[in-house]
Each structure stands twice: as structure tokens, then as C-alpha cells.
Design a protein around this motif. Structure first.
Motif, PDB file in Angstrom:
ATOM      1  N   ILE A 165      -4.850  10.343   1.711  1.00 48.66           N
ATOM      2  CA  ILE A 165      -5.964   9.410   1.800  1.00 48.66           C
ATOM      3  C   ILE A 165      -7.140  10.151   2.429  1.00 48.66           C
ATOM      4  O   ILE A 165      -6.958  10.994   3.304  1.00 48.66           O
ATOM      5  CB  ILE A 165      -5.598   8.198   2.669  1.00 48.66           C
ATOM      6  CG1 ILE A 165      -4.428   7.433   2.056  1.00 48.66           C
ATOM      7  CG2 ILE A 165      -6.778   7.267   2.868  1.00 48.66           C
ATOM      8  CD1 ILE A 165      -3.933   6.303   2.923  1.00 48.66           C
ATOM      9  N   GLY A 166      -8.325   9.812   2.030  1.00 47.45           N
ATOM     10  CA  GLY A 166      -9.489  10.452   2.623  1.00 47.45           C
ATOM     11  C   GLY A 166      -9.621  10.108   4.100  1.00 47.45           C
ATOM     12  O   GLY A 166      -9.478  10.967   4.971  1.00 47.45           O
ATOM     13  N   SER A 206      -7.924   6.095  -2.419  1.00 46.91           N
ATOM     14  CA  SER A 206      -7.562   6.706  -3.691  1.00 46.91           C
ATOM     15  C   SER A 206      -8.724   6.608  -4.663  1.00 46.91           C
ATOM     16  O   SER A 206      -9.271   5.524  -4.888  1.00 46.91           O
ATOM     17  CB  SER A 206      -6.329   6.000  -4.269  1.00 46.91           C
ATOM     18  OG  SER A 206      -5.994   6.535  -5.522  1.00 46.91           O
ATOM     19  N   PRO A 207      -9.138   7.729  -5.273  1.00 49.99           N
ATOM     20  CA  PRO A 207     -10.292   7.694  -6.178  1.00 49.99           C
ATOM     21  C   PRO A 207     -10.014   6.972  -7.489  1.00 49.99           C
ATOM     22  O   PRO A 207     -10.932   6.507  -8.159  1.00 49.99           O
ATOM     23  CB  PRO A 207     -10.594   9.173  -6.405  1.00 49.99           C
ATOM     24  CG  PRO A 207      -9.291   9.869  -6.183  1.00 49.99           C
ATOM     25  CD  PRO A 207      -8.589   9.084  -5.114  1.00 49.99           C
ATOM     26  N   THR A 257       2.511  -2.771  -6.724  1.00 55.13           N
ATOM     27  CA  THR A 257       3.696  -1.915  -6.770  1.00 55.13           C
ATOM     28  C   THR A 257       3.399  -0.502  -6.274  1.00 55.13           C
ATOM     29  O   THR A 257       4.248   0.139  -5.649  1.00 55.13           O
ATOM     30  CB  THR A 257       4.276  -1.856  -8.186  1.00 55.13           C
ATOM     31  OG1 THR A 257       3.248  -1.418  -9.099  1.00 55.13           O
ATOM     32  CG2 THR A 257       4.771  -3.218  -8.623  1.00 55.13           C
ATOM     33  N   THR A 258       2.201   0.013  -6.540  1.00 58.58           N
ATOM     34  CA  THR A 258       1.900   1.377  -6.103  1.00 58.58           C
ATOM     35  C   THR A 258       1.495   1.438  -4.638  1.00 58.58           C
ATOM     36  O   THR A 258       1.659   2.475  -3.991  1.00 58.58           O
ATOM     37  CB  THR A 258       0.770   1.970  -6.953  1.00 58.58           C
ATOM     38  OG1 THR A 258      -0.412   1.156  -6.829  1.00 58.58           O
ATOM     39  CG2 THR A 258       1.179   2.047  -8.420  1.00 58.58           C
ATOM     40  N   GLN A 259       0.935   0.345  -4.110  1.00 59.79           N
ATOM     41  CA  GLN A 259       0.537   0.279  -2.701  1.00 59.79           C
ATOM     42  C   GLN A 259      -0.418   1.416  -2.313  1.00 59.79           C
ATOM     43  O   GLN A 259      -0.354   1.958  -1.203  1.00 59.79           O
ATOM     44  CB  GLN A 259       1.757   0.293  -1.794  1.00 59.79           C
ATOM     45  CG  GLN A 259       2.571  -0.978  -1.823  1.00 59.79           C
ATOM     46  CD  GLN A 259       1.853  -2.157  -1.166  1.00 59.79           C
ATOM     47  OE1 GLN A 259       1.389  -2.082  -0.049  1.00 59.79           O
ATOM     48  NE2 GLN A 259       1.755  -3.253  -1.900  1.00 59.79           N
ATOM     49  N   LEU A 260      -1.302   1.771  -3.216  1.00 58.84           N
ATOM     50  CA  LEU A 260      -2.278   2.804  -2.890  1.00 58.84           C
ATOM     51  C   LEU A 260      -3.256   2.314  -1.838  1.00 58.84           C
ATOM     52  O   LEU A 260      -3.561   1.129  -1.746  1.00 58.84           O
ATOM     53  CB  LEU A 260      -3.057   3.196  -4.153  1.00 58.84           C
ATOM     54  CG  LEU A 260      -2.304   3.980  -5.234  1.00 58.84           C
ATOM     55  CD1 LEU A 260      -3.208   4.205  -6.430  1.00 58.84           C
ATOM     56  CD2 LEU A 260      -1.826   5.304  -4.684  1.00 58.84           C
ATOM     57  N   ALA A 261      -3.727   3.245  -1.032  1.00 60.65           N
ATOM     58  CA  ALA A 261      -4.786   2.927  -0.077  1.00 60.65           C
ATOM     59  C   ALA A 261      -6.114   2.971  -0.812  1.00 60.65           C
ATOM     60  O   ALA A 261      -6.490   3.997  -1.379  1.00 60.65           O
ATOM     61  CB  ALA A 261      -4.771   3.930   1.071  1.00 60.65           C
TER      62      ALA A 261
END
Length: 808
Positions: free
Chosen positions: A645-646, A682-683, A692-696
Motif C-alpha cells: 500500500i502506498g 491500490s492503483p 473478496t479481495t479486500q484491497l486497500a
């Protein structure tokens, strides 16, 4: 040099309110004179303390004010005799005319010993070195110096032993969560706490200043205090989360014999027996011991869950000469328990509407092969004062853990039917070793109008989990969360065996200088640290050979500075601000074995500290802004790859009020406002699969981060005809929060009300205390922590805890 000149030399003093004997020893240390007094009479007196630049005469007058004691300086000016003023004399002046010397004289500090009862008088000392009032003005184990908290540009809070006893806090989790702002519960198979919105995936807990890596099953049996250092602590402790650290302070042996036996009973079939014994091992009192032990057995509000724990912790203190002291600690813990990993799902936009007592694991596995945990620890700390004001401290800790355990994970759930797919992570057994050590050199000196308090240090930490760790990731039968069926035949070994290993080494050197000037009203802290880290793990786990062959070390290094300023416009008030950075080496590599960039944290902080009501009450208010970069997460398109994550940010305000209002009323009050979210995420992501992916994702709140929460605890100690009676009540409140990184569901807010009543009396020369605590009086349904849609921590329903303690 004449007496008058000796008495009028101006020096800087910083002595807190407390026992008169401790204050007299501090005056002696600061002034270089020998102070002689009768410990039998001084034992009953306390001082309001003295701070700032004073002559010896003025400092002694301040320390002795209101006690009826005065002093007499010897003809050679090298020693001071404390005397008892006769009726009608002017007390606490520089002369000794008309004063009566005290009888038989002892030199040195007053032995710790039981006094009347816990809760008797403002800040009084109780049995077993407990102190009423909940207040602490120093945190030497955490800050590595004995500088008062009022003069440090760092927010630090302390949970005292008396707090733990009054609230019957059995676990460190119980002791921390309602007594310190900015601390919330983390979710993991090991003991984790969030501090200011961030927590370390391997833990942020220290013991007596040394890292306790992957520590779990923390108990308060042998703890004297729990210290929380807010913000990045890298300057003193190296790698860590930017939110802060938690330091456990172990009980120390006392010179006066003391014994305590306590029996507790609690709801859900719980019993706990603890023993605390201490005293000298020789006539000279140069060798002391303390023994703390516990046996704890309980079931749970959750079906099928049990816990059996044996813990013993002997400690030896050796002080052959006044300048040298060593503490040697031993710990042994043996725990057998049925896993209660917080498996609880979200349905729709909220936690599932099922009883919190419902067990979603598989008892045919968990009950037949319960988890077992055995820990052996040895540690020491030794300090040698080789010159007045200069000392060298060495600490060392080694512990070995053997464990076998299993826990449940959810692979997915049908939101309409409640049918849940489960997998068991089964580890038949493994061991791990951890070793930590450090050396600190600290001292004081003066350059012109500036007083310096310096610290230089080196530390090392290493931990290793051997390659022969074998674990099984085994799918088991589904379960309907609304109508569960248990005791189905399962085989935890049917999954594919995986082999793993991990190791870490951290080395650091550091130095800091606290500069004090302008009549001790301005303090500037300058410090820095350089770290070298080595983090290793295997990339292939199909066999023992593959694990060894694919083991990769990743190397990182970084510099972590700290700059802080304190201004004291009044002796009881300080304004502070600081800037600091932290460093955290990321574990592992990308799929192509490229090392991950290290995590970094950065904090700006400003606030106010005050010591109110004659230093009995401490207030801290702080604004903080923390940015953490390079946070790792698993690539949702490739589980073998790791992405970063940035940035994540925690920005907020904290308020802590702790201490004693008067001789009868004590208070702990805190409030936290904290906005914790991803600021560079996430870009690229698909909104339809974000759950489901739980990306930030940029702008979204981090999971389990309430914006507003707070706690209040008030205790009343009665006097007069009801002397010995104690009454306490408290409330913990949290607003609702988002339960996962996708912000797909909301965990409702809650308010928890707690209460206690106790009575202490003397029976046949013994101090006997009966106590009853009720936690969650209203039996509220609540969820104190959440990680994702499958992992929500349930709160404990109404719980009764009864206690009978005998002390002598």
C-alpha cells in the motif's frame, strides 16, 4: 566549606510526591551529602515533592514541609541529620534550634512494607508495593531514563498494579483496553494491540524494555505496571509500528517480607488462585526474592471453549553494594486450551444475527486435540552506577516456546443460507527461540547554563522458527451458522503438508540528549538511531528440502530521528511537541524474490501535560498525525506475490486524566478521536470484487477503527465508620466502525458498564479483602474488534468476578 555555604548551593531538583524516605534519598543523590534518618518514623510521612533549582536548605524545607520534621547539617557539611521538631518550634526552617534528634538511625531508603490498607490516604502505599490513586509520574522502563513524564515530549500512559487489582484484570487485554486512550484490540493468534490505529503483525509488546516477539497468552500475575509509549518508538526500541509500544513491568522483590494468597471465582466456571511472596534471603538484605504463581481454569461464554493455565515466576534481586543491582527473572507457563479464534461472519451490512456464544469451529478436532503452549523464559537486568549520576545498564532475555495448535478459517459463506465453508490450519507441534539484549549508558552533566541528560545504547534481537515446522491446511465439512451440526468425523491431516521457516535479526545503536535550560523550564530532546535488519523466510513449502533451498534473507537499514521540545510556564504545567520517524522491515519478497521496501512511519505530535491537585492527578492531551508507508498485503490475483500500500494515515486527539482527586476519590478518564484510513491505496481494483479481495483503496477506512471512543472509571474509598469500604464504577463507550478494508459492513457502537465493591479489614493480624466485580452489567451485545467479513471479535457477556485475598 562552612555549613551555611553548603546549605545555600543551588542545584536542580526534580522529586515527585511520594514517601518521605524516597525523597530524602533523592536529595542526597542530587546534592552529594549523606542524609541520616530513622526509617521507623519517616515511614508514616509523605512529601509533596520539590521541582526546579533550589539551595539544599530550600530543597530540604520543601521536602519536609508539613511533616513536623526538620534537619541539622553536620559541622563538616557532609551529612544531614533529620530531626523531630518539639511542640511550638517553627518547623522546616534551616536551623535546628530546639529540635530533638530522632532515636536509632538507619541510613538509606525505607524498606517497602505493608501499611494500613490499600486506599488509605492520598497516594498511600499499600501491601505488596501497591499504590492508590492510579497515578504514575515516571516510566523509567519505557523511556530508559527516570525523567518525569511532565518533562518529556512524548505521550506515555501507565496502568498501575492498583488499577489491575481494583478492576480484577486477569489478562493484559483487560488491563489496557479501558484504561488508556488510543489502545484498541487487535485480532490475531498472538497477543496484539492497536495503538493509535496501527498494530504490528508480530506484536508490539515488550517486557522490561526488551522485545517479546510473537508473545501470546499475556497474564497480569507478576506485573507491577503496564506502560504505553504513544507514537513511533523506533529511536529507543528499533523496528516497530508507528502507533506505539506496550511495555510490561515485572514485580520486583521487596526488603520487607510480604505474602499474599488470592482466590478468585468467575462466571462460566472460572477459578483462579494466585500467590505472591517476597522478602530478603540474608540478614544484610543484599539478596531478595519474589515468587508469583497462578493456576487458572475456566470455561467460556463460547460453547466448547476451555482454558487451563499454570504460570510461575520467581525473581531474585542481588545488591552486594549500593552502586550495583541485578534482577534475575524466571518464568514458566503451561497452557492447554480449546482454540477460540474470533471466527464470526458478517451477513449483509452487519455482524451475523446469531448468539455470540455460538461456536463455529469443529469440536471433534478442537476438543480431541486441544492447543498446548509451553514457555520457558530467563532474563536479567543489571545496573552499575560507576560515578555519581552515571550508570551502565545491561538487559538480556531468552525464551523458548513449544506449541501445537489449530485454528479455523472461513473460505466463504452463502449470504442467503448461512452455509459456511471452513478450513483448519493444523500445526502438530513446533518450537521457537528468541533472544534479546541491550546495553545503555546514561548520565548527567552541565555545560554552562545547560543541563544534559544523555543516553547511549546498543541492542540486538534475534528469533528463529526452524525449517521443520509442518502444518496442514485441511478443508473440513461446511456448517450452517443458524443451525450448526457438530461432532462430524473430520481428518485435520487430509490437507497437503506445508513446510516453513522464519528468522529475524535486528541490531541498532542509538543516542539521545535531553537539554534543560532557562531555570529548568525548557527541555529539548534530540535523538537518533540506526538499525540493521535481516529477515528470512522460505518461498516454497512443498518439502523440507524445498523450504531450506528457497529460504531467502532480506536486508534493510534505516535512520530514525526524534526531536522534541517541552516548555514549562508553570511547575505543574508543560506544553510539548515532537517529530519522530520509525522503521519496520517488511517480511519476505515479491514473487520474483525482490526484497520489499521497508515500512516507514512518521509522526507529528503536540500537546499539554499537567500535574494537578498537588501532583495527585495527571492530565495529558495530545494531537497526533501519523503516516505509515509501504504497508504489505497479498496480491489478490496471485497469493504468492506481495504488494505494498502506498500510505495509511492515523490522525486524531487523545485525552487522559488519571489519579486521585482527594483522599477518597480516584479517577481514570480517557477519550480518543482517531481517523485511520488509506491515503494512497491500490492503483487498480474492481469495485465488484472488492469485498473478496479486500484491497486497500484510497480514502477508505482501515478495518476495525472507530473514530470516537472513551472510558471512565471512578473509585471511592470510604473513611470514618466505613473505613475499608471501596466502591467503583465505570463505562466504556465506542461509536460504530467499518469492519473491513472494503468498508462493506458496519459494526455497531456500544456502551459497557462495569462496577465493583470491596471491603478490607484486619483479622488476627492479617489484611483480608473481599471483592466483587461485575463487568458488562447490562449484558450488552458488542463487538470490540474486526478484521474482515469473516473475523469479528465478540464481546464477553455479563461476568461476575469474586475475590478473597489474604495478605500479611
Amino acid at each position: 566549606m562552612p555549613q551555611k555555604e553548603i546549605a545555600e548551593i543551588v542545584r536542580s531538583y526534580d522529586i515527585p510526591a511520594g514517601p518521605i524516605s524516597t525523597a530524602l534519598n533523592s536529595v542526597a543523590d542530587a546534592s552529594g551529602v549523606r542524609i541520616v534518618y530513622d526509617s521507623r518514623l519517616t515511614r508514616s510521612y509523605r512529601t509533596r515533592g520539590v521541582s526546579g533549582s533550589h539551595s539544599l536548605a530550600a530543597a530540604l524545607s520543601e521536602v519536609l514541609s508539613g511533616t513536623g520534621l526538620s534537619y541539622e547539617l553536620s559541622p563538616n557539611g557532609k551529612s544531614v541529620l533529620i530531626v523531630l521538631a518539639q511542640a511550638g518550634d517553627t518547623r522546616n526552617d534551616a536551623s535546628a534550634g530546639g529540635a530533638t534528634p530522632l532515636p536509632t538511625i538507619d541510613i538509606g531508603s525505607e524498606p517497602n512494607r505493608p501499611t494500613s490498607r490499600p486506599g488509605s490516604g492520598a497516594g498511600s502505599q499499600g501491601p505488596g508495593d501497591r499504590h492508590t490513586g492510579y497515578n504514575a509520574v515516571r516510566a523509567p522502563s519505557t523511556l530508559k531514563t527516570d525523567t518525569p513524564l511532565l518533562k518529556t515530549p512524548i505521550a506515555v500512559e501507565v496502568v498501575t498494579r492498583q488499577t489491575m487489582d481494583d478492576q480484577q484484570a486477569i489478562s493484559v487485554n483487560d488491563a489496557l483496553l479501558s484504561n488508556v486512550s488510543g489502545v484498541t484490540q487487535g485480532i490475531s493468534g498472538i497477543e496484539l494491540f492497536k495503538v493509535r490505529g496501527f498494530y504490528n503483525t508480530v506484536g508490539n509488546v515488550y517486557k522490561n524494555g526488551l522485545m517479546e516477539y510473537r508473545l501470546r497468552n499475556l497474564d497480569t500475575t507478576n506485573l507491577q505496571a503496564i506502560e504505553v509509549l504513544k507514537g513511533p518508538a523506533a529511536m529507543l526500541f528499533g523496528r516497530g509500528e508507528p502507533g506505539g509500544i506496550i511495555n510490561l513491568v515485572v514485580k520486583r522483590p521487596l526488603e520487607t517480607p510480604y505474602y499474599s494468597l488470592q482466590q478468585q471465582v468467575k462466571s462460566f466456571g472460572g477459578t483462579r488462585t494466585t500467590l505472591d511472596a517476597t522478602g530478603p534471603l540474608n540478614d544484610e538484605k543484599s539478596v531478595l526474592y519474589r515468587f508469583n504463581g497462578e493456576f487458572y481454569s475456566t470455561d467460556s461464554y463460547r460453547n466448547f471453549v476451555t482454558d487451563r493455565n499454570l504460570f510461575i515466576a520467581p525473581t531474585i534481586t542481588i545488591r552486594p553494594v549500593e552502586q550495583f543491582k541485578m534482577n534475575i527473572d524466571f518464568e514458566y507457563q503451561n497452557k492447554t486450551y480449546v482454540d477460540d479464534y474470533p471466527t464470526f461472519p458478517a451477513i449483509g451490512g452487519a455482524p451475523a444475527n446469531i448468539p455470540v456464544s455460538r461456536y463455529l469451529g469443529e469440536p471433534s478436532i478442537m476438543k480431541s486435540t486441544p492447543n498446548h503452549f509451553e514457555r520457558k523464559r530467563i532474563a536479567y537486568d543489571a545496573t552499575y552506577e560507576f560515578l555519581p549520576g552515571w550508570s551502565l545498564t545491561n538487559r538480556l532475555s531468552y525464551y523458548h516456546i513449544d506449541t501445537n495448535n489449530e485454528n479455523l478459517s472461513i473460505l466463504g459463506i452463502n449470504q442467503a443460507t448461512g452455509v459456511m465453508n471452513r478450513v483448519v490450519n493444523f500445526l502438530p507441534g513446533y518450537g521457537e527461540d528468541s533472544f534479546g539484549a541491550n546495553v545503555d549508558l546514561k548520565g548527567r552533566f552541565t555545560t554552562g547554563p545547560i543541563e544534559h541528560s544523555v543516553l547511549f545504547g546498543y541492542d540486538y534481537f534475534g528469533t528463529y522458527l526452524p525449517v521443520n515446522i509442518t502444518y496442514f491446511f485441511s478443508p473440513i465439512s461446511t456448517i450452517n451458522i443458524y443451525a450448526p451440526t457438530y461432532w462430524l468425523p473430520e481428518n485435520p491431516y487430509r490437507g497437503t503438508a506445508s513446510y516453513g521457516a522464519a528468522g529475524q535479526k535486528w541490531t541498532g545503536v542509538y543516542g539521545q540528549d535531553m537539554l534543560s535550560f532557562f531555570d529548568d523550564s525548557v527541555h529539548v530532546l534530540l535523538g537518533g538511531r540506526y538499525d540493521w535488519t535481516e529477515t528470512g523466510s522460505n518461498k516454497i513449502g512443498t518439502s523440507d528440502y524445498a523450504a531450506r533451498a528457497s529460504y531467502v534473507n532480506v536486508y534493510s537499514n534505516a535512520f530514525s530521528p526524534r526531536v522534541g521540545v517541552v516548555y514549562q510556564p508553570l511547575p505543574w504545567l508543560s506544553l510539548f511537541g515532537d517529530f519522530t520517524q520509525s522503521f519496520g522491515a517488511n517480511n519476505g519478497t515479491t514473487q520474483n524474490l525482490a526484497p520489499l521496501a521497508p515500512q516507514k512511519g512518521e509522526q507529528y505530535e503536540a500537546g499539554v501535560k499537567a500535574e494537578l491537585l498537588d501532583k495527585r492527578l495527571s492530565l495529558t492531551m495530545a494531537y497526533f498525525d501519523i503516516v505509515k508507508s509501504n504497508v504489505p498485503y497479498t496480491d489478490p490475483t496471485n497469493t504468492r506475490n506481495t504488494l505494498l500500500i502506498g500510505k495509511a494515515r492515523s490522525q486524531g486527539f487523545e485525552f487522559d486524566l488519571t489519579g486521585r482527586i482527594d483522599d477518597n476519590w480516584s479517577v481514570i478518564a480517557n477519550y480518543t478521536h482517531d481517523d485511520v484510513r488509506t491515503v494512497e491505496g491500490s492503483p487498480s481494483y474492481n469495485p465488484l470484487t472488492l469485498i473478496t479481495t479486500q484491497l486497500a483503496v484510497t480514502g477508505k477506512k482501515l478495518a476495525g477503527s472507530p473514530r470516537n471512543y472513551g472510558n471512565l472509571w471512578i473509585k471511592y474509598d470510604a473513611d470514618g465508620a466505613f473505613r475499608g469500604l471501596g466502591l467503583g464504577a465505570g463505562v466504556s463507550v465506542s461509536e460504530s466502525y467499518l469492519g473491513d478494508n472494503a468498508n462493506s459492513f458496519v459494526v455497531p457502537g456500544y456502551a459497557i458498564v462495569n462496577g465493583m465493591i470491596s471491603y478490607t479489614t484486619q483479622i488476627a493480624g492479617l489484611t483480608v479483602t473481599g471483592q466483587l466485580n461485575v463487568k458488562n452489567i447490562g449484558d450488552a451485545r458488542y463487538f470490540p474488534a474486526s478484521y474482515d467479513r469473516y473475523t469479528i471479535q465478540t464481546g464477553t457477556p455479563r461476568t461476575f468476578l469474586g475475590s478473597l485475598r489474604v495478605e500479611f
